[in-house]
Design a protein around this motif. Structure first.
Motif, PDB file in Angstrom:
ATOM      1  N   GLU A  90       0.847  -1.268  -0.067  1.00  0.00           N
ATOM      2  CA  GLU A  90      -0.160   0.111   0.007  1.00  0.00           C
ATOM      3  C   GLU A  90       0.853   1.249   0.047  1.00  0.00           C
ATOM      4  OE1 GLU A  90      -4.075   1.751   0.634  1.00  0.00           O
ATOM      5  OE2 GLU A  90      -3.306  -0.082   0.110  1.00  0.00           O
ATOM      6  N   ILE A 136      -4.385   0.372  -6.647  1.00  0.00           N
ATOM      7  CA  ILE A 136      -4.286   0.535  -5.261  1.00  0.00           C
ATOM      8  C   ILE A 136      -5.740   0.694  -4.744  1.00  0.00           C
ATOM      9  CG2 ILE A 136      -4.509   2.959  -5.395  1.00  0.00           C
ATOM     10  CD1 ILE A 136      -2.558   3.353  -3.180  1.00  0.00           C
ATOM     11  N   THR A 194      -6.502  -1.689  -1.513  1.00  0.00           N
ATOM     12  CA  THR A 194      -7.176  -1.195  -0.352  1.00  0.00           C
ATOM     13  C   THR A 194      -8.515  -1.454   0.123  1.00  0.00           C
ATOM     14  OG1 THR A 194      -6.203   1.174  -0.859  1.00  0.00           O
ATOM     15  CG2 THR A 194      -7.866   1.252   0.532  1.00  0.00           C
TER      16      THR A 194
END
Length: 155
Positions: free
Chosen positions: A12, A35, A39
């Motif tokens: 991340e 991402i 996430t």
């Protein structure tokens, strides 16, 4: 899962750094999509760990309503069902072998839930009590039946 989160956090941070400070050859659209998925995966794992450590199911009855609440750390949501619409309250067979029912490790966010205590509501069969063994579910069923205005296992 906690160990996996260490690797997840590294990924991340690396992806966020790349996205916020792109080079000329950085695939920005790909990184933004990646991402986002990364996430969401992390949020799912964190919520699963919180559920395992502090999650609980709460059942509340009044004269007309059966309420099933899922809660962890004081946050949660409730589903309310009209008692008059609940049919065939029962205990069902439930696989509790070590890895046979991994869905019980996470909160039932969508669908009919999981667990050995079941009832029919309209065209759906709903299941609750994901942490209950079959014998515990039978004890809960007896307690619920003692407080219900009518027997729901006969409909």
């Amino acid at each position: 899962m906690s160990a996996w989160l260490v690797g997840w956090a590294f990924g991340e941070i690396q992806a966020a750094t790349e996205l916020l400070n792109p080079s000329e050859n950085s695939p920005s659209l790909f990184m933004a999509a990646w991402i986002t998925g990364w996430t969401l995966g992390g949020i799912y794992v964190v919520s699963t760990i919180i559920w395992q450590l502090a999650g609980r199911e709460i059942i509340t009855l009044d004269s007309t309503t059966f309420e099933h609440r899922l809660e962890a750390l004081g946050l949660g949501w409730s589903r309310r069902y009209a008692l008059a619409e609940i049919k065939h309250l029962r205990v069902t067979e439930y696989a509790r072998a070590s890895f046979a029912n991994q869905s019980a490790w996470a909160p039932p966010l969508i669908g009919s839930g999981h667990g050995p205590l079941a009832f029919d509501y309209g065209a759906k069969t709903l299941r609750i009590g994901s942490a209950l063994e079959e014998a515990e579910a039978r004890l809960l069923l007896a307690q619920l039946e003692a407080r219900l205005p009518r027997r729901l296992d006969e409909d």
